[in-house]
Design a protein around this motif. Structure first.
Motif, PDB file in Angstrom:
ATOM      1  N   VAL A 145       0.848  -1.184   0.000  1.00 22.05           N
ATOM      2  CA  VAL A 145       0.000   0.000   0.000  1.00 22.05           C
ATOM      3  C   VAL A 145       0.884   1.234   0.000  1.00 22.05           C
ATOM      4  O   VAL A 145       1.853   1.310   0.759  1.00 22.05           O
ATOM      5  N   GLU A 146       0.532   2.189  -0.856  1.00 21.05           N
ATOM      6  CA  GLU A 146       1.207   3.487  -0.889  1.00 21.05           C
ATOM      7  C   GLU A 146       0.137   4.563  -0.738  1.00 21.05           C
ATOM      8  O   GLU A 146      -0.892   4.525  -1.419  1.00 21.05           O
ATOM      9  N   MET A 147       0.359   5.510   0.182  1.00 22.20           N
ATOM     10  CA  MET A 147      -0.658   6.510   0.506  1.00 22.20           C
ATOM     11  C   MET A 147      -0.039   7.906   0.526  1.00 22.20           C
ATOM     12  O   MET A 147       1.078   8.086   0.997  1.00 22.20           O
ATOM     13  N   LYS A 148      -0.794   8.864   0.015  1.00 20.85           N
ATOM     14  CA  LYS A 148      -0.461  10.283   0.156  1.00 20.85           C
ATOM     15  C   LYS A 148      -1.630  10.952   0.870  1.00 20.85           C
ATOM     16  O   LYS A 148      -2.743  11.006   0.352  1.00 20.85           O
ATOM     17  N   ILE A 149      -1.361  11.450   2.083  1.00 21.17           N
ATOM     18  CA  ILE A 149      -2.405  12.085   2.881  1.00 21.17           C
ATOM     19  C   ILE A 149      -2.078  13.567   3.006  1.00 21.17           C
ATOM     20  O   ILE A 149      -1.161  13.945   3.744  1.00 21.17           O
ATOM     21  N   PRO A 150      -2.773  14.430   2.269  1.00 22.36           N
ATOM     22  CA  PRO A 150      -2.498  15.872   2.360  1.00 22.36           C
ATOM     23  C   PRO A 150      -2.755  16.379   3.776  1.00 22.36           C
ATOM     24  O   PRO A 150      -3.606  15.846   4.503  1.00 22.36           O
TER      25      PRO A 150
END
Length: 796
Positions: A153-158
């Motif tokens: 899993v790869e996530m970008k959380i602003p």
């Protein structure tokens, strides 16, 4: 293994590299980053280390825009990873990874972000008091991918999706989560001890985030909708609506949400019932604006958002030979705004304001044909204010106020409350309660009080709670809240035992014992008295079983069913029983079974019913479920009418009851086909029929007894049947942006004549001219002010 109070820590690493969210973790930015590993089982075997062959490794990096999470979930049997594709926030039967972030590290509220092995997103706000609130939706990016060693899993959380202080050096609370669905095993990175009655306070820490300069948090969500309606052979074309939602971050911690020209046309239908009781039916809130991020507004339990834009509050007065020809079922919302957030010192502030428009009913003179309009709801302002101070990481004191102001000399209302939730340092005991005061300004003003206090042990295998409520007769929060029972005081207690680790036979096992006693505040008569025991368990094969029994050992007195002041009806002693089975949803076929049987100490009076709900998962994309419910009440005693005993309005009315059989059928069909993780087709069908067949007419005596009253001849039988069907298509074509299409047909009818032919009943409803057809299509698009600004700069 860590014990309670010990916290793991992970260091975030800053990056200047561009990160592509593709589920590969192959950019240089992910190299040489500290790893969070050594996960520990949350359930069922709390505290057991994760096997090496299923180890989990998580990395955290950041820049000025967002925090990035990279996770590798190893699995020595990758072909067995479950990966059902489902709708957002509904993970179905799939493995799961999650990150839980608390930007203030105060142990009070987590922002939770999940990704399933099928690449489905989910997010929620979590508090120990209210649990997980999935109505909250953030805009973030993720990607899951399967590998020969497991899944990634790869996530970008602003930063716009989080709340934190403006300090240069950040220390956040953080925990990572993994569920291996085929085993129903759940793990966390930082140990969460289930003996302790808290989850959010058992997180680790994230350090290393420094000198970030979050961009302006300003977002626009314009939308446009088209509606096509058809009923009674008439069609209406070209109904177009448009509007915009706005989100603006006043500070790093506070956000303003505004809705301009609202459109709730695609909101889920309400499950209406035949309501024979003295109270209105309470409906779930399905409008996104009133569900997203509203955890602060639930404090004190005095806010019921369905009042805003609900049914008109004024009943129109009719003259002789007049009838109502048009009465709107709901009042239109003009606009709404909410502000929410929390300071670094733990003060949460919530403000919600909404305005509804002036609404009219049309009245016709049946002799002259002339019509007139009367106001049934003036221009109205609704306001909620919440101040919630958290301290010592596990306690809070809350001030709440709701206010309804109607234009003109019409009823206004205000409710003020103070609530507290105090916990010991070790989270072993809790003292909770509230005091609420309502004020109504109307033709006759009235003020009332509601207070409650309770004490609970919240840790260990054995736990208990005791409490008491006190409510005055004139307590009335119902202009912006919902409350049914007043004018009473009660005492209640609970004791329970649970296992915290699995045994040879059970994954979970819990026994509860409950006692409740309630008295009318003015007369002292017993209104309710019950003793309950119930058992709930899950086997090692993850099948659920539950059963319970409730004794009502004494005759009680119901002050609500007669619908008249100071009148009551005697309720006989009774015994209620229930049982429930739910098989493991991991299997392609699963089933839910529920049964109830209630017997009264009164001739031939009993209630019984059952539910059956099979479900079948044809593939990771297709799921169907069906639910049938049947309830029968034999010799039920209920109110049907009031009549003037001597045609003199100054004397008490005679209150008429019926001895009746009440039968209810309900059929529900649901289905889902997922084209991919961003596109689903959903089906929801509900057919409902309930009728009350009056056998004998009864009159209520002043002592609460019911006696035969054969001279009453009005037909007060009741039959209500309804049909709702929704077929919808949803496509999240970009982060925060959605296209949805909906076909809906629905019909409902109430009659005094009961047609007991089930097939004829349903067919008649579907062939009736009252069947309405609606097709709608709606597009909403998420616009980030910063993204637009950057594009303009590049072009310049």
């Amino acid at each position: 293994m860590l014990s309670y109070g010990q916290k793991k820590s992970i260091q975030a690493q800053v990056t200047s590299h561009t990160i592509s969210i593709d589920g590969k973790l192959d950019e240089p930015a992910w190299e040489n980053v500290p790893i969070a590993t050594d996960f520990i089982m949350l359930e069922p075997d709390n505290g057991k280390a994760i096997p090496y062959e299923k180890r989990t490794e998580v990395k955290v990096i950041y820049n000025n825009d967002a925090i990035y999470i990279g996770a590798m979930m190893y699995d020595n049997e990758p072909s067995k990873i479950l990966k059902e594709i489902s709708q957002r926030d509904n993970f179905g039967t799939a493995d799961l990874f999650g990150v839980f972030i608390n930007g203030f590290n105060d142990g009070q509220q987590d922002f939770m972000f999940y990704v399933s092995a099928a690449d489905v997103q989910g997010d929620c706000i979590m508090t120990d008091a209210n649990g997980e609130d999935y109505s909250w939706d953030a805009v973030w990016i993720s990607k899951a991918s399967l590998t020969e060693n497991g899944w990634i899993v790869e996530m970008k959380i602003p930063y716009s999706a989080l709340r934190f202080s403006g300090e240069n050096k950040q220390i956040w609370g953080i925990n990572f989560f993994r569920e291996i669905k085929r085993d129903r095993y759940k793990y966390t990175w930082n140990f969460v001890d289930r003996k302790i009655g808290t989850f959010t306070q058992q997180a680790g820490t994230l350090e290393g985030i420094e000198n970030i300069k979050p961009p302006t948090r300003l977002f626009f969500m314009p939308y446009a909708s088209y509606y096509l309606n058809a009923s009674d052979g008439q069609k209406t074309y070209g109904t177009i609506k448009g509007g915009m939602d706005i989100k603006y971050g006043i500070t790093d911690a506070f956000t303003v949400d505004a809705i301009l020209i609202p459109d709730f046309g695609q909101t889920k239908y309400d499950d209406q019932i035949l309501n024979l009781g003295p109270f209105e039916q309470q409906f779930n809130e399905n409008r996104a604006f009133f569900t997203e991020g509203t955890d602060l507004f639930s404090k004190g339990n005095i806010f019921y958002s369905r009042r805003i834009g609900g049914a008109p509050s004024i009943d129109p007065s009719l003259n002789e030979n007049e009838e109502i020809t048009e009465l709107p079922a709901a009042v239109n919302l003009v606009n709404a705004l909410k502000l929410s957030g929390r300071t670094k010192d733990g003060l949460g502030i919530g403000v919600l304001n909404a305005v509804t428009e002036k609404t009219f009913a049309t009245i016709k003179n049946t002799e002259s044909g002339e019509t007139r309009q009367v106001i049934v709801e003036p221009l109205t302002n609704y306001n909620v204010l919440v101040l919630d101070q958290r301290f010592r990481k596990n306690s809070s004191v809350t001030f709440i106020n709701t206010n309804v102001t109607r234009n003109g000399h019409v009823r206004d209302a205000n409710v003020t409350g103070l609530a507290w939730d105090l916990n010991t340092k070790a989270n072993t005991y809790s003292l909770y309660g509230n005091v609420k005061y309502s004020m109504i300004n109307d033709i006759q003003d009235k003020n009332g009080v509601y207070s409650t206090i309770g004490l609970a042990e919240t840790s260990g295998n054995y736990r208990y709670s005791i409490g008491s409520d006190f409510v005055t007769k004139d307590y009335d929060p119902n202009d912006l809240g919902i409350n049914f029972y007043t004018n009473y005081y009660n005492f209640y207690g609970n004791a329970n035992y649970r296992i915290l680790n699995p045994t040879k036979r059970f994954n979970t096992f819990r026994i509860n014992y409950n006692m409740y006693t309630e008295f009318n505040k003015e007369s002292g008569k017993l209104q309710d008295n019950s003793v309950n025991a119930n058992l709930n368990l899950t086997t090692v094969k993850n099948n659920y079983y539950g059963t319970g029994i409730t004794f009502y050992p004494l005759e009680t007195y119901d002050y609500y069913e007669p619908r008249a002041a100071n009148r009551y009806v005697a309720i006989p002693r009774r015994i209620d029983t229930w049982g429930s089975i739910s098989t493991n949803y991991n299997h392609k076929f699963a089933i839910d079974l529920n049964g109830t049987f209630n017997v009264f100490d009164q001739s031939d009076r009993l209630t019984y019913g059952f539910d059956i709900g099979p479900r079948y998962r044809f593939s990771d994309k297709l799921l169907l479920n069906y639910f049938f419910s049947y309830i029968r009440k034999n010799n039920n005693k209920g109110y049907i009418d009031q009549i003037d005993s001597d045609n003199n309005a100054t004397t008490p009315n005679d209150i008429i009851f019926a001895n009746r059989n009440v039968i209810t059928y309900s059929n529900t069909l649901g289905g889902k086909y997922a084209v991919n993780s961003a596109m689903t087709i959903n089906l929801a069908v509900r057919q409902y029929w309930s009728y009350a067949d009056n056998k004998d007419i009864l009159i209520l005596d002043s002592n609460g007894d019911l006696n035969p009253y054969p001279q009453y001849t009005n037909n007060k039988n009741s039959s209500f049947y309804s049909w709702n069907a929704d077929l919808s298509y949803s496509w999240w074509f970009a982060p925060g942006s959605q296209l949805s299409a909906l076909y809906r047909n629905n019909a409902a009818n109430f009659e005094r004549v009961i047609d007991k032919d089930y097939r004829h009943n349903v067919a008649g409803l579907l062939n009736n001219d009252a069947l309405k057809h609606i097709f709608s299509i709606s597009v909403k698009y998420f616009i980030d002010y910063n993204a637009v600004k950057n594009k303009v700069r590049k072009r310049a």
